[in-house]
Design a protein around this motif. Structure first.
Motif, PDB file in Angstrom:
ATOM      1  N   THR A 368     -68.795 -23.913 -22.081  1.00 12.78           N
ATOM      2  CA  THR A 368     -69.849 -23.224 -21.339  1.00 12.78           C
ATOM      3  C   THR A 368     -69.434 -21.780 -21.128  1.00 12.78           C
ATOM      4  O   THR A 368     -68.375 -21.354 -21.609  1.00 12.78           O
ATOM      5  N   VAL A 369     -70.272 -21.008 -20.428  1.00 11.23           N
ATOM      6  CA  VAL A 369     -69.865 -19.678 -19.978  1.00 11.23           C
ATOM      7  C   VAL A 369     -69.970 -19.668 -18.456  1.00 11.23           C
ATOM      8  O   VAL A 369     -70.929 -20.174 -17.873  1.00 11.23           O
ATOM      9  N   LEU A 370     -68.941 -19.107 -17.806  1.00 13.91           N
ATOM     10  CA  LEU A 370     -68.819 -19.133 -16.358  1.00 13.91           C
ATOM     11  C   LEU A 370     -68.957 -17.738 -15.777  1.00 13.91           C
ATOM     12  O   LEU A 370     -68.498 -16.759 -16.370  1.00 13.91           O
ATOM     13  N   ASP A 371     -69.541 -17.672 -14.579  1.00 12.00           N
ATOM     14  CA  ASP A 371     -69.631 -16.387 -13.888  1.00 12.00           C
ATOM     15  C   ASP A 371     -68.352 -16.155 -13.076  1.00 12.00           C
ATOM     16  O   ASP A 371     -67.401 -16.957 -13.141  1.00 12.00           O
ATOM     17  N   SER A 372     -68.318 -15.072 -12.298  1.00 15.13           N
ATOM     18  CA  SER A 372     -67.114 -14.710 -11.557  1.00 15.13           C
ATOM     19  C   SER A 372     -66.746 -15.728 -10.482  1.00 15.13           C
ATOM     20  O   SER A 372     -65.610 -15.754 -10.000  1.00 15.13           O
ATOM     21  N   ARG A 373     -67.699 -16.590 -10.102  1.00 16.52           N
ATOM     22  CA  ARG A 373     -67.440 -17.624  -9.091  1.00 16.52           C
ATOM     23  C   ARG A 373     -67.023 -18.951  -9.740  1.00 16.52           C
ATOM     24  O   ARG A 373     -66.786 -19.932  -9.031  1.00 16.52           O
ATOM     25  N   GLY A 374     -66.940 -18.977 -11.071  1.00 14.03           N
ATOM     26  CA  GLY A 374     -66.595 -20.211 -11.763  1.00 14.03           C
ATOM     27  C   GLY A 374     -67.764 -21.147 -11.956  1.00 14.03           C
ATOM     28  O   GLY A 374     -67.583 -22.323 -12.291  1.00 14.03           O
ATOM     29  N   GLU A 375     -68.986 -20.643 -11.768  1.00 18.80           N
ATOM     30  CA  GLU A 375     -70.202 -21.444 -11.956  1.00 18.80           C
ATOM     31  C   GLU A 375     -70.803 -21.171 -13.331  1.00 18.80           C
ATOM     32  O   GLU A 375     -70.649 -20.085 -13.891  1.00 18.80           O
ATOM     33  N   GLU A 384     -67.892 -15.750 -18.946  1.00 20.15           N
ATOM     34  CA  GLU A 384     -66.658 -15.980 -19.702  1.00 20.15           C
ATOM     35  C   GLU A 384     -66.704 -17.343 -20.381  1.00 20.15           C
ATOM     36  O   GLU A 384     -66.987 -18.366 -19.755  1.00 20.15           O
ATOM     37  N   ILE A 385     -66.420 -17.358 -21.678  1.00 27.19           N
ATOM     38  CA  ILE A 385     -66.380 -18.609 -22.432  1.00 27.19           C
ATOM     39  C   ILE A 385     -65.239 -19.468 -21.904  1.00 27.19           C
ATOM     40  O   ILE A 385     -64.121 -18.995 -21.704  1.00 27.19           O
ATOM     41  N   ALA A 386     -65.526 -20.758 -21.667  1.00 25.96           N
ATOM     42  CA  ALA A 386     -64.515 -21.667 -21.143  1.00 25.96           C
ATOM     43  C   ALA A 386     -64.629 -23.027 -21.813  1.00 25.96           C
ATOM     44  O   ALA A 386     -65.725 -23.501 -22.124  1.00 25.96           O
ATOM     45  N   ASP A 424     -62.929 -14.234 -23.151  1.00 26.01           N
ATOM     46  CA  ASP A 424     -63.990 -13.696 -24.003  1.00 26.01           C
ATOM     47  C   ASP A 424     -65.346 -13.914 -23.342  1.00 26.01           C
ATOM     48  O   ASP A 424     -65.586 -14.950 -22.714  1.00 26.01           O
ATOM     49  N   LEU A 425     -66.211 -12.931 -23.497  1.00 29.96           N
ATOM     50  CA  LEU A 425     -67.529 -12.967 -22.879  1.00 29.96           C
ATOM     51  C   LEU A 425     -68.601 -13.377 -23.890  1.00 29.96           C
ATOM     52  O   LEU A 425     -68.513 -13.040 -25.073  1.00 29.96           O
ATOM     53  N   ALA A 426     -69.610 -14.064 -23.389  1.00 34.44           N
ATOM     54  CA  ALA A 426     -70.741 -14.450 -24.239  1.00 34.44           C
ATOM     55  C   ALA A 426     -71.901 -14.860 -23.344  1.00 34.44           C
ATOM     56  O   ALA A 426     -71.741 -15.066 -22.140  1.00 34.44           O
ATOM     57  N   SER A 427     -73.057 -14.978 -23.944  1.00 32.77           N
ATOM     58  CA  SER A 427     -74.219 -15.578 -23.292  1.00 32.77           C
ATOM     59  C   SER A 427     -74.657 -16.768 -24.132  1.00 32.77           C
ATOM     60  O   SER A 427     -74.320 -16.866 -25.315  1.00 32.77           O
ATOM     61  N   GLY A 438     -67.744  -9.605 -26.248  1.00 36.55           N
ATOM     62  CA  GLY A 438     -66.485  -8.877 -26.118  1.00 36.55           C
ATOM     63  C   GLY A 438     -65.492  -9.576 -25.208  1.00 36.55           C
ATOM     64  O   GLY A 438     -65.756 -10.633 -24.639  1.00 36.55           O
ATOM     65  N   ARG A 439     -64.327  -8.960 -25.048  1.00 35.14           N
ATOM     66  CA  ARG A 439     -63.292  -9.480 -24.175  1.00 35.14           C
ATOM     67  C   ARG A 439     -63.603  -9.142 -22.720  1.00 35.14           C
ATOM     68  O   ARG A 439     -64.143  -8.063 -22.419  1.00 35.14           O
ATOM     69  N   SER A 440     -63.258 -10.052 -21.809  1.00 31.03           N
ATOM     70  CA  SER A 440     -63.498  -9.781 -20.391  1.00 31.03           C
ATOM     71  C   SER A 440     -62.684  -8.596 -19.905  1.00 31.03           C
ATOM     72  O   SER A 440     -63.146  -7.826 -19.055  1.00 31.03           O
TER      73      SER A 440
END
Length: 557
Positions: A368-375, A384-386, A424-427, A438-440
């Protein structure tokens, strides 16, 4: 086309045996059957065109002899053994021998120099290294900085301090019983590229090979088919080279090609033609070199390609379309890291590939991709890709690394609960496809907008004048930062007016992306700072901009 993803993804289940050894799975089990042992494992070609063939039986016998040699040298299970060799059959035997004795292989690239070797050898606490003539001189220099490195086995290189490969093997029996290892036993110590600092050693288990197979099979259009021949110019000493190019074909008992020498578009196509290569793993930069130098390859070469796997950086839409039209193959882009290989990607025979997207999570991986709160982020939002420790059926994901070597702090910081953070960032769009941003640590804010360099760089690469590009923040007192692009031009554009070209590139981005993503400044340069694996070192460009801004501010006082 028929989209089979909705069936394939939820029905996939891992089968990871309690005992698993990479050498047994990739070499010895094939050699145990005389008929299968005669199959070709490796076609090998040197830089001067010398060729030879290694069967699975020959590869297994050489591995056994070296295994016996390593045991007599005192190598025990868990010991770290460095392997520093090019794409040669002996390198395969070296890896398999290390796995067979239960030790941990430390692949090191041949071009990182004496200091780079010394840094990694000291960190790994390696006592034995296996090297070929290309890197032996650098290794001897590095040995002076490594107190524990006491024994070097060298192929094609003579020195009073090394043990010659042939002499060592000549004294060893050709039978060896491999150590029984558990699937979660450490097998590989892979060093990260170091794009944002010092490289870290990621520890991978024997079972990590099983973890990479769904992505490999899917990216290679359901590999293997009868008669498949695999090749990649990527160094086997790289994590991607090992996990995406060397080990999977051997696991399936197929033939692969190994080549020595520098990469060139012409030789790449010649190798694929000569060995009737059906499946390839190519870095996007290699694809772009071929595209620029040989626009219509099928006019000159009789190719047998049926699948191309691309990874290492984002494959822009222009290169994607060129592969489809010029090579007749839709490339399957793959995303992964040293710590988790091939977890996202495409398989265009099973589900549609969207140009510019890095694909969907491969079966077996919960991503998934997570926001700054881990959601989890909403559809279309950048995060952020996780990768989760567990798949959707709550089974452990074998692709995930064991941890960073002797660095528990770094290991812990890599996780948010059960989610392993990639940096790494993504939508994710409404169809479940991920779009790289791109990279976080490369992202920044400009006028309140979060900027990921990847999308802007890919847009610039779509212009016919651009060879490569890097986007970084330029400090600005009003906006926090301006979007700045460093651009390397293709030869055909180097004589054009810089101001005119800058406006043209800005308009190119403005009409394709959001207005706030348009570079306010473009600087044309001859080269970009790269790691030895070809990744852009944006932190160097960021530091350059910060230094320039500080100098300007000081001059105004």
């Amino acid at each position: 086309m028929n989209d089979q993803y909705s069936v394939l993804y939820p029905t996939y289940h891992w089968f990871v045996p309690s005992q698993f050894n990479i050498a047994q799975a990739c070499v010895h089990r094939w050699a145990e059957n005389p008929q299968e042992g005669r199959r070709i494992a490796i076609y090998h070609e040197t830089e001067v065109g010398q060729r030879e063939i290694w069967t699975y039986s020959r590869l297994s016998e050489t591995t056994n002899k070296l295994s016996n040699g390593l045991v007599k040298m005192g190598v025990q299970p868990g010991a770290r053994v460095a392997v520093i060799m090019g794409q040669r059959p002996e390198a395969v035997a070296a890896y398999m021998a290390v796995f067979s004795v239960g030790a941990i292989a430390v692949p090191l690239q041949t071009l990182i120099g004496a200091d780079g070797l010394a840094t990694r050898l000291r960190d790994a606490d390696a006592r034995v290294a296996i090297v070929d003539a290309t890197t032996a001189p650098d290794l001897l220099q590095a040995q002076a900085q490594c107190a524990t490195l006491s024994q070097i086995v060298a192929l094609g290189f003579e020195h009073e301090t090394v043990i010659p490969w042939r002499s060592l093997l000549a004294r060893q029996p050709s039978e060896f019983k491999s150590i029984a290892t558990k699937s979660d036993t450490a097998a590989l110590l892979l060093y990260t590229a170091g794009t944002a600092g010092a490289p870290k050693g990621a520890l991978l288990a024997h079972g990590s090979l099983i973890g990479t197979l769904p992505g490999f099979v899917a990216a290679q259009n359901w590999y293997p088919l009868k008669g498949d021949v695999f090749w990649s110019p990527t160094e086997w000493a790289r994590g991607t080279g090992l996990m995406n190019a060397l080990l999977p074909p051997l696991y399936f008992g197929q033939s692969l090609v190994g080549t020595l020498g520098d990469f060139s578009p012409t030789r790449c196509l010649e190798v694929m033609e000569r060995y009737r290569v059906t499946n390839a793993f190519l870095l996007p930069k290699a694809i772009k070199l071929i595209m620029h130098h040989i626009p219509a390859p099928r006019d000159r070469y009789q190719l047998a390609l049926r699948a191309i796997m691309a990874s290492g950086e984002s494959l822009d839409a222009g290169a994607f379309e060129w592969c489809r039209k010029a090579l007749g193959v839709t490339p399957n882009e793959v995303f992964g890291q040293t710590e988790m290989n091939a977890v996202i990607g495409n398989s265009h025979k099973k589900w549609p590939a969207k140009p510019g997207s890095i694909g969907r999570p491969y079966p077996g991986h919960q991503v998934t991709v997570l926001d700054s709160r881990g959601e989890r982020c909403a559809v279309g939002a950048v995060g952020e890709i996780a990768l989760n420790r567990y798949d959707i059926h709550k089974h452990p994901d074998p692709a995930l690394f064991l941890g960073y070597w002797r660095n528990e702090t770094a290991t812990q910081s890599k996780f948010s609960g059960d989610w392993c953070l990639t940096g790494d960032l993504a939508s994710i769009d409404e169809d479940g496809y991920l779009w790289y941003a791109g990279r976080s640590d490369d992202s920044f804010r400009s006028s309140g907008h979060r900027i990921g360099p990847g999308e802007i760089e890919n847009c610039l690469l779509g212009h016919s004048a651009v060879s490569s590009a890097a986007v970084v923040p330029k400090p600005d007192s009003h906006r926090g930062a301006l979007v700045k692009a460093y651009v390397v031009l293709r030869n055909c554009a180097k004589g054009l007016d810089a101001q005119v070209l800058q406006k043209e590139l800005q308009e190119h981005v403005r009409t394709r992306l959001a207005s706030y993503q348009t570079p306010r400044e473009i600087e044309f340069v001859d080269t970009l700072p790269l790691t030895n694996t070809g990744n852009i070192r944006r932190h160097i460009l960021r530091a350059r901009e910060q230094q320039r801004s500080a100098t300007v501010a000081a001059a105004r006082k």
